[in-house]
Write a protein that holds these residues in place. Structure first.
Motif, PDB file in Angstrom:
ATOM      1  N   ALA A  49       6.127   7.402   7.113  1.00  0.00           N
ATOM      2  CA  ALA A  49       6.115   7.049   5.697  1.00  0.00           C
ATOM      3  C   ALA A  49       5.653   5.614   5.480  1.00  0.00           C
ATOM      4  CB  ALA A  49       7.511   7.249   5.107  1.00  0.00           C
ATOM      5  N   GLU A  50       6.059   4.700   6.387  1.00  0.00           N
ATOM      6  CA  GLU A  50       5.721   3.284   6.227  1.00  0.00           C
ATOM      7  C   GLU A  50       4.218   3.025   6.312  1.00  0.00           C
ATOM      8  OE1 GLU A  50       7.978   4.490   8.239  1.00  0.00           O
ATOM      9  OE2 GLU A  50       9.864   3.781   7.354  1.00  0.00           O
ATOM     10  N   HIS A  51       3.466   3.967   6.842  1.00  0.00           N
ATOM     11  CA  HIS A  51       2.020   3.771   6.967  1.00  0.00           C
ATOM     12  C   HIS A  51       1.327   3.829   5.605  1.00  0.00           C
ATOM     13  CE1 HIS A  51       1.828   4.883  11.531  1.00  0.00           C
ATOM     14  NE2 HIS A  51       2.774   4.017  11.229  1.00  0.00           N
ATOM     15  N   ALA A  52       2.049   4.285   4.582  1.00  0.00           N
ATOM     16  CA  ALA A  52       1.475   4.299   3.231  1.00  0.00           C
ATOM     17  C   ALA A  52       1.143   2.891   2.757  1.00  0.00           C
ATOM     18  CB  ALA A  52       2.451   4.962   2.253  1.00  0.00           C
ATOM     19  N   PHE A  53       1.837   1.897   3.286  1.00  0.00           N
ATOM     20  CA  PHE A  53       1.570   0.516   2.878  1.00  0.00           C
ATOM     21  C   PHE A  53       0.228   0.007   3.406  1.00  0.00           C
ATOM     22  CE2 PHE A  53       6.325   0.623   3.016  1.00  0.00           C
ATOM     23  CZ  PHE A  53       6.505   0.559   1.642  1.00  0.00           C
ATOM     24  N   ASP A  54      -0.382   0.752   4.312  1.00  0.00           N
ATOM     25  CA  ASP A  54      -1.671   0.346   4.870  1.00  0.00           C
ATOM     26  C   ASP A  54      -2.825   1.150   4.287  1.00  0.00           C
ATOM     27  OD1 ASP A  54      -1.093  -1.686   7.189  1.00  0.00           O
ATOM     28  OD2 ASP A  54       0.477  -0.173   7.260  1.00  0.00           O
ATOM     29  N   LEU A  55      -2.555   1.882   3.220  1.00  0.00           N
ATOM     30  CA  LEU A  55      -3.596   2.605   2.514  1.00  0.00           C
ATOM     31  C   LEU A  55      -4.113   1.781   1.342  1.00  0.00           C
ATOM     32  CD1 LEU A  55      -1.996   6.170   2.267  1.00  0.00           C
ATOM     33  CD2 LEU A  55      -3.732   5.397   3.899  1.00  0.00           C
ATOM     34  N   MET A  56      -5.389   1.918   1.043  1.00  0.00           N
ATOM     35  CA  MET A  56      -5.904   1.385  -0.213  1.00  0.00           C
ATOM     36  C   MET A  56      -5.318   2.221  -1.345  1.00  0.00           C
ATOM     37  SD  MET A  56      -7.885  -1.077   0.784  1.00  0.00           S
ATOM     38  CE  MET A  56      -8.932  -1.428  -0.628  1.00  0.00           C
ATOM     39  N   ARG A  57      -5.295   1.652  -2.543  1.00  0.00           N
ATOM     40  CA  ARG A  57      -4.715   2.399  -3.666  1.00  0.00           C
ATOM     41  C   ARG A  57      -5.457   3.710  -3.890  1.00  0.00           C
ATOM     42  NH1 ARG A  57      -4.798  -0.136  -9.639  1.00  0.00           N
ATOM     43  NH2 ARG A  57      -7.036   0.104  -9.249  1.00  0.00           N
ATOM     44  N   SER A  58      -6.791   3.647  -3.808  1.00  0.00           N
ATOM     45  CA  SER A  58      -7.574   4.872  -4.023  1.00  0.00           C
ATOM     46  C   SER A  58      -7.269   5.918  -2.957  1.00  0.00           C
ATOM     47  CB  SER A  58      -9.068   4.537  -4.025  1.00  0.00           C
ATOM     48  OG  SER A  58      -9.453   3.936  -2.795  1.00  0.00           O
ATOM     49  N   GLU A  59      -7.058   5.471  -1.714  1.00  0.00           N
ATOM     50  CA  GLU A  59      -6.729   6.403  -0.632  1.00  0.00           C
ATOM     51  C   GLU A  59      -5.377   7.062  -0.882  1.00  0.00           C
ATOM     52  OE1 GLU A  59      -8.871   4.413   3.280  1.00  0.00           O
ATOM     53  OE2 GLU A  59      -6.930   3.619   2.620  1.00  0.00           O
ATOM     54  N   LEU A  60      -4.427   6.275  -1.365  1.00  0.00           N
ATOM     55  CA  LEU A  60      -3.093   6.813  -1.623  1.00  0.00           C
ATOM     56  C   LEU A  60      -3.142   7.845  -2.745  1.00  0.00           C
ATOM     57  CD1 LEU A  60      -0.057   6.695  -1.068  1.00  0.00           C
ATOM     58  CD2 LEU A  60       0.111   4.807  -2.698  1.00  0.00           C
ATOM     59  N   VAL A  61      -3.845   7.511  -3.825  1.00  0.00           N
ATOM     60  CA  VAL A  61      -3.941   8.440  -4.959  1.00  0.00           C
ATOM     61  C   VAL A  61      -4.649   9.725  -4.541  1.00  0.00           C
ATOM     62  CG1 VAL A  61      -4.964   8.781  -7.242  1.00  0.00           C
ATOM     63  CG2 VAL A  61      -3.846   6.608  -6.687  1.00  0.00           C
ATOM     64  N   ASP A  62      -5.772   9.589  -3.841  1.00  0.00           N
ATOM     65  CA  ASP A  62      -6.510  10.781  -3.401  1.00  0.00           C
ATOM     66  C   ASP A  62      -5.659  11.648  -2.479  1.00  0.00           C
ATOM     67  OD1 ASP A  62      -8.721  10.089  -4.852  1.00  0.00           O
ATOM     68  OD2 ASP A  62      -9.844   9.247  -3.154  1.00  0.00           O
ATOM     69  N   ALA A  63      -4.919  11.005  -1.581  1.00  0.00           N
ATOM     70  CA  ALA A  63      -4.087  11.776  -0.648  1.00  0.00           C
ATOM     71  C   ALA A  63      -3.008  12.551  -1.381  1.00  0.00           C
ATOM     72  CB  ALA A  63      -3.469  10.831   0.380  1.00  0.00           C
ATOM     73  N   LEU A  64      -2.398  11.933  -2.384  1.00  0.00           N
ATOM     74  CA  LEU A  64      -1.348  12.611  -3.152  1.00  0.00           C
ATOM     75  C   LEU A  64      -1.915  13.780  -3.960  1.00  0.00           C
ATOM     76  CD1 LEU A  64       0.724   9.551  -4.405  1.00  0.00           C
ATOM     77  CD2 LEU A  64       1.463  11.279  -2.755  1.00  0.00           C
ATOM     78  N   GLY A  70       9.579  -4.705  -5.790  1.00  0.00           N
ATOM     79  CA  GLY A  70      10.534  -3.842  -5.090  1.00  0.00           C
ATOM     80  C   GLY A  70      10.515  -2.427  -5.631  1.00  0.00           C
ATOM     81  N   ILE A  71      10.331  -2.302  -6.940  1.00  0.00           N
ATOM     82  CA  ILE A  71      10.249  -0.970  -7.553  1.00  0.00           C
ATOM     83  C   ILE A  71       8.954  -0.283  -7.132  1.00  0.00           C
ATOM     84  CG2 ILE A  71      10.065   0.234  -9.762  1.00  0.00           C
ATOM     85  CD1 ILE A  71      11.931  -1.941 -10.924  1.00  0.00           C
ATOM     86  N   VAL A  72       7.858  -1.039  -7.081  1.00  0.00           N
ATOM     87  CA  VAL A  72       6.591  -0.489  -6.581  1.00  0.00           C
ATOM     88  C   VAL A  72       6.772  -0.009  -5.148  1.00  0.00           C
ATOM     89  CG1 VAL A  72       4.219  -1.037  -5.937  1.00  0.00           C
ATOM     90  CG2 VAL A  72       5.131  -1.847  -8.122  1.00  0.00           C
ATOM     91  N   ARG A  73       7.500  -0.802  -4.345  1.00  0.00           N
ATOM     92  CA  ARG A  73       7.751  -0.418  -2.953  1.00  0.00           C
ATOM     93  C   ARG A  73       8.390   0.971  -2.879  1.00  0.00           C
ATOM     94  NH1 ARG A  73       9.076  -1.437   2.299  1.00  0.00           N
ATOM     95  NH2 ARG A  73      11.005  -0.453   2.996  1.00  0.00           N
ATOM     96  N   MET A  74       9.391   1.201  -3.710  1.00  0.00           N
ATOM     97  CA  MET A  74      10.095   2.481  -3.662  1.00  0.00           C
ATOM     98  C   MET A  74       9.145   3.636  -3.968  1.00  0.00           C
ATOM     99  SD  MET A  74      13.904   1.678  -5.161  1.00  0.00           S
ATOM    100  CE  MET A  74      13.388   0.807  -6.638  1.00  0.00           C
ATOM    101  N   GLY A  75       8.213   3.402  -4.933  1.00  0.00           N
ATOM    102  CA  GLY A  75       7.250   4.449  -5.260  1.00  0.00           C
ATOM    103  C   GLY A  75       6.287   4.722  -4.122  1.00  0.00           C
ATOM    104  N   VAL A  76       5.752   3.662  -3.518  1.00  0.00           N
ATOM    105  CA  VAL A  76       4.814   3.828  -2.414  1.00  0.00           C
ATOM    106  C   VAL A  76       5.498   4.466  -1.210  1.00  0.00           C
ATOM    107  CG1 VAL A  76       3.326   2.590  -0.779  1.00  0.00           C
ATOM    108  CG2 VAL A  76       3.359   1.915  -3.183  1.00  0.00           C
ATOM    109  N   LEU A  77       6.757   4.066  -0.947  1.00  0.00           N
ATOM    110  CA  LEU A  77       7.478   4.619   0.190  1.00  0.00           C
ATOM    111  C   LEU A  77       7.751   6.108  -0.005  1.00  0.00           C
ATOM    112  CD1 LEU A  77       8.630   3.745   2.904  1.00  0.00           C
ATOM    113  CD2 LEU A  77      10.794   3.218   1.756  1.00  0.00           C
ATOM    114  N   GLU A  78       8.076   6.495  -1.228  1.00  0.00           N
ATOM    115  CA  GLU A  78       8.287   7.926  -1.497  1.00  0.00           C
ATOM    116  C   GLU A  78       6.986   8.698  -1.310  1.00  0.00           C
ATOM    117  OE1 GLU A  78       9.746  11.618  -2.376  1.00  0.00           O
ATOM    118  OE2 GLU A  78      10.801   9.772  -1.797  1.00  0.00           O
ATOM    119  N   ALA A  79       5.867   8.114  -1.757  1.00  0.00           N
ATOM    120  CA  ALA A  79       4.571   8.760  -1.538  1.00  0.00           C
ATOM    121  C   ALA A  79       4.312   8.905  -0.038  1.00  0.00           C
ATOM    122  CB  ALA A  79       3.463   7.939  -2.191  1.00  0.00           C
TER     123      ALA A  79
END
Length: 383
Positions: A195-210, A173-182
């Motif tokens: 914002a909810e589409h962040a859950f469909d990113l690979m971790r590398s995609e999320l990090v690179d995007a940020l 749940g805490i991880v969720r809050m971080g991903v949702l904020e990203a």
């Protein structure tokens, strides 16, 4: 961890069969041994009492906090412990309890929270009564062994609800809050459609995007999300490959034969064989209950639509259902047996349940139903 929590129960059930004891009666003796199951409900009791004593009828959590400084403190303490836990499912795309204030408010309206004794105390009383009734059926020479087996089973019985919420639901749940904020930041920058589409990113995609290194196509990510949700809604097959057959135990050494027999016993009790002709299954409890049927696909829908006292009807439950089942009048599931999660929580909360009911989801939503755990039957009284 099922080897740990089901092992001692399997030994108890295996030996109980030799004594001629009923499986359901034996499992009833374990009621009260899973305090983590009733903890979310019991944690609301002092807050419900504070609101009632103040004569308040809050419609929002802010209005709960406005009742008194103690009410505000009790609510914040409750949300600190339970609010960040995944509640609507077992994926970080599922909601936490803090994101579902209506569920907390609905739970607080349950008059059963005002009982003098806690849910855990009443469950323990039922368990001890069932144990006393069983013990006299055991040969006197074997009662010390029976007591030891029950103690071992009770010791591990609650592991399922002690483990899941703390080792996964809370940190996830805490991880969720971080991903949702990203996701919110990426949506604000136009990189994602929502914002909810962040859950469909690979971790590398999320990090690179940020970090601003992104070649993401927002439309592609949206399509990826639709595809994933399609898989979520799909029904899985009963098994992969040929239909399973029970192993032949006759050629095994005695100790291995006993272990395999106990394994088969508990697996069978995790998932009962439903009666396809009528709406019957395996009952948990001793008293029938009548209420409004609330047919739901998952915990998220149950929390959105259910009112205190409703009969929750669904495919199956997991610990993520604990908050909504705490205010249910009864529960019916298509899957499950005496050892499934639904059976555990029904015993702890003292609510009627019938599990393994074929066609349960065909019961009309909103109809009046009777759940009879003694006969293991669910009846539609008025559609």
């Amino acid at each position: 961890l099922h080897i740990s929590d089901l092992g001692p129960i399997a030994v108890l059930l295996h030996r109980s069969k030799e004594w001629g004891l009923d499986d359901a009666a034996v499992m009833s003796a374990l009621a009260g041994a899973s305090p983590a199951t009733s903890a979310p409900r019991d944690a609301l009791r002092p807050l419900a009492r504070e609101i009632t004593d103040a004569g308040a009828t809050p419609a929002t959590l802010d209005e709960v906090r406005a009742v008194s400084s103690r009410a505000a403190e009790l609510l914040d303490d409750y949300l600190l412990v339970f609010g960040s836990r995944l509640t609507a499912g077992y994926d970080i795309c599922d909601l936490t309890l803090a994101e579902m204030p209506a569920v907390v408010l609905g739970s607080l309206r349950d008059e059963r929270l005002l009982d003098d004794r806690s849910v855990a105390e009443r469950a323990a009383e039922r368990g001890n009564e069932a144990l006393a009734a069983l013990r006299v059926e055991v040969p006197e020479a074997d009662r010390d062994e029976f007591d030891e087996l029950v103690d071992d089973a009770r010791c591990m019985y609650g592991l399922r609800d002690e483990n899941g919420p703390l080792t996964f639901e809370w940190p996830a749940g805490i991880v969720r809050m971080g991903v949702l904020e990203a996701g919110r930041r990426l949506a604000d920058d136009g990189i994602l459609q929502a914002a909810e589409h962040a859950f469909d990113l690979m971790r590398s995609e999320l990090v690179d995007a940020l970090r601003g290194r992104t070649g993401l196509n927002a439309g592609h990510i949206a399509a990826r999300r639709i595809r994933r949700l399609g898989f979520v809604e799909a029904d899985s097959p009963a098994h992969l490959g040929p239909a399973p057959i029970a192993p032949d135990l006759d050629g095994l050494p005695a100790a291995m034969r006993d272990m395999m027999g106990m394994t088969l016993d508990v697996v069978e009790l995790l998932e009962a064989t439903p009666d396809q002709a009528v709406r019957t299954g395996t009952g948990i409890g001793s008293e029938s209950y009548r209420g409004t049927a609330r047919v739901v696909a998952d915990a998220d829908e149950a929390m959105e639509r259910a009112e205190p006292g409703d009969v929750i009807i669904t495919k199956f439950t997991a610990p993520t259902f604990n908050s909504v089942l705490a205010m249910a009048g009864a529960v019916v599931t298509e899957h499950g047996g005496l050892l499934c999660h639904t059976a555990v929580i029904a015993r702890e909360l003292g609510i009627a349940a019938v599990v393994g009911v074929a066609g349960a989801l065909e019961i009309p939503d909103g109809s009046e139903v009777e759940v009879d755990p003694v006969d293991g039957r669910v009846s539609v009284l008025a559609a």
